[in-house]
Design an enzyme around this catalytic site. Structure first.
Site, short mmCIF file in Angstrom:
data_model
loop_
_atom_site.label_atom_id
_atom_site.label_comp_id
_atom_site.label_asym_id
_atom_site.label_seq_id
_atom_site.Cartn_x
_atom_site.Cartn_y
_atom_site.Cartn_z
N ASP A 1 0.71 8.88 -5.28
CA ASP A 1 2.02 8.38 -4.89
C ASP A 1 2.41 9.03 -3.55
O ASP A 1 2.64 10.24 -3.48
CB ASP A 1 3.04 8.73 -5.99
N GLU B 1 -1.15 6.93 6.57
CA GLU B 1 -0.73 5.57 6.22
C GLU B 1 -0.30 5.54 4.75
O GLU B 1 -1.01 6.03 3.87
CB GLU B 1 -1.87 4.56 6.45
N ASP C 1 5.28 -3.11 -0.58
CA ASP C 1 5.70 -4.08 -1.62
C ASP C 1 7.20 -4.34 -1.48
O ASP C 1 8.00 -3.40 -1.42
CB ASP C 1 5.40 -3.52 -3.01
N GLU D 1 -1.34 -8.22 7.43
CA GLU D 1 -0.96 -8.85 8.70
C GLU D 1 -1.85 -10.06 8.94
O GLU D 1 -1.38 -11.14 9.34
CB GLU D 1 -1.06 -7.91 9.91
N THR E 1 -3.61 -4.86 9.59
CA THR E 1 -4.00 -4.70 8.18
C THR E 1 -4.38 -6.07 7.62
O THR E 1 -4.16 -7.09 8.26
CB THR E 1 -2.82 -4.17 7.32
N HIS E 2 -4.90 -6.06 6.39
CA HIS E 2 -5.22 -7.34 5.74
C HIS E 2 -3.97 -8.18 5.53
O HIS E 2 -4.02 -9.40 5.63
CB HIS E 2 -5.93 -7.10 4.40
C1 LIG Z 1 1.57 -5.25 -0.15
S1 LIG Z 1 0.34 -4.06 -0.15
C2 LIG Z 1 -0.05 -3.82 1.59
C3 LIG Z 1 -1.36 -3.12 1.81
C4 LIG Z 1 -1.69 -2.83 3.28
N1 LIG Z 1 -0.72 -1.91 3.84
C5 LIG Z 1 -1.75 -4.09 4.10
O1 LIG Z 1 -0.83 -4.31 4.92
O2 LIG Z 1 -2.72 -4.84 3.95
C6 LIG Z 1 1.25 -2.57 -0.49
C7 LIG Z 1 0.36 -1.43 -0.94
O3 LIG Z 1 1.14 -0.27 -1.12
C8 LIG Z 1 0.68 0.41 -2.29
N2 LIG Z 1 1.77 1.29 -2.75
C9 LIG Z 1 2.93 0.92 -3.34
N3 LIG Z 1 3.70 1.99 -3.60
C10 LIG Z 1 3.00 3.07 -3.18
C11 LIG Z 1 3.25 4.48 -3.19
N4 LIG Z 1 4.39 4.98 -3.69
N5 LIG Z 1 2.32 5.29 -2.67
C12 LIG Z 1 1.16 4.79 -2.16
N6 LIG Z 1 0.86 3.48 -2.14
C13 LIG Z 1 1.77 2.63 -2.63
C14 LIG Z 1 0.31 -0.72 -3.23
O4 LIG Z 1 -0.58 -0.32 -4.25
C15 LIG Z 1 -0.33 -1.71 -2.27
O5 LIG Z 1 -1.72 -1.50 -2.13
#
Ligand SMILES: C[S@@+](CC[C@H](N)C(=O)[O-])C[C@H]1O[C@@H](n2cnc3c(N)ncnc32)[C@H](O)[C@@H]1O
Length: 212
Positions: free
Chosen positions: A96, A44, A119, A195, A192-193
């Site tokens: 990352d 994920e 994001d 959703e 997910t949270h």
């Molecule tokens: C909007 S949140 C959604 C979190 C989760 N997937 C959910 O649906 O509840 C997006 C997440 O992606 C992470 N993220 C952004 N760019 C990333 C990257 N290049 N690698 C890993 N995580 C990343 C952010 O830190 C954030 O926690």
């Protein structure tokens, strides 16, 4: 919608079995040293608070799950959730995901890739920071096993449509297969949270699955 402060992690909780930093990942890629077995692996990207990791790994004990999360505090929070439940087949990695896909995950090694509510980077000049970009999609195709799936869900219609147009240009994954919405059976019965939050606000969720 912003993100609320995370609750504190119990300092007595041992995270050593569930948390890694990207630099601590076995090189070369080695599932045996990570999970102590070889089983189908699902990754994920951006695992946030780890709801998907904990639910999916408990529902599928025969599979292993790795959540890659760039935020240290969210990666540790997800790891704490897994550690508290003593889940043996799931871990959170702080790093990352784009770099780990590109440099670390070998060809044809993943049963599934999950990208939920990435994001959106609303401003046009920031769009190149989106994780669903051409280079990443090529890595998804390369790292999936034949028959493996890419799951992509978002609440941002523009991001969804742009990605659906980009996928056939970037790679040869087949789809999109449509994914039906399910009525939740309990308060945390969401993928997910994000959703959960989107659906509680009665906003639409756009879902697609692609297959290699
Ligand atoms: C909007 S949140 C959604 C979190 C989760 N997937 C959910 O649906 O509840 C997006 C997440 O992606 C992470 N993220 C952004 N760019 C990333 C990257 N290049 N690698 C890993 N995580 C990343 C952010 O830190 C954030 O926690």
């Amino acid at each position: 919608m912003g993100r609320r402060a995370l609750p504190k992690i119990d300092p007595a909780l041992d995270l050593s079995g569930h948390f890694r930093e990207a630099e601590q990942m076995p090189v070369p890629f080695d599932l045996l040293s990570l999970f102590g077995r070889i089983a189908p692996l699902e990754v994920e990207v951006g695992s946030g608070k780890g709801l998907f990791l904990s639910a999916a790994s408990q529902a599928h004990p025969e599979r292993d799950y790795l959540g890659i999360e760039i935020s240290f505090k969210y990666a540790r929070f997800a790891a704490a959730r897994l550690a508290k439940l003593k889940i043996p087949n799931s871990k959170a990695v702080c790093g990352d995901a784009l770099m780990l896909f590109n440099k670390w995950i070998p060809d044809s090694s993943l049963a599934a890739v999950h990208v939920y509510f990435p994001d959106p980077w609303w401003k046009k000049r920031h769009r190149r920071r989106r994780v669903m970009n051409e280079a990443f999609l090529k890595d998804v195709e390369r790292t999936l096993l034949p028959g493996g799936s890419l799951h992509f869900w978002t609440d941002v219609e523009e991001y969804f449509q742009t990605t659906l147009e980009l996928i056939p240009q970037a790679c040869k994954l087949s789809g999109p297969l449509s994914v039906a919405e399910r009525a939740p059976e309990h308060d945390l019965d969401y993928r997910t949270h994000f959703e959960r939050r989107t659906r509680l606000h009665e906003l639409p969720v756009y879902r697609a699955e692609f297959r290699k």
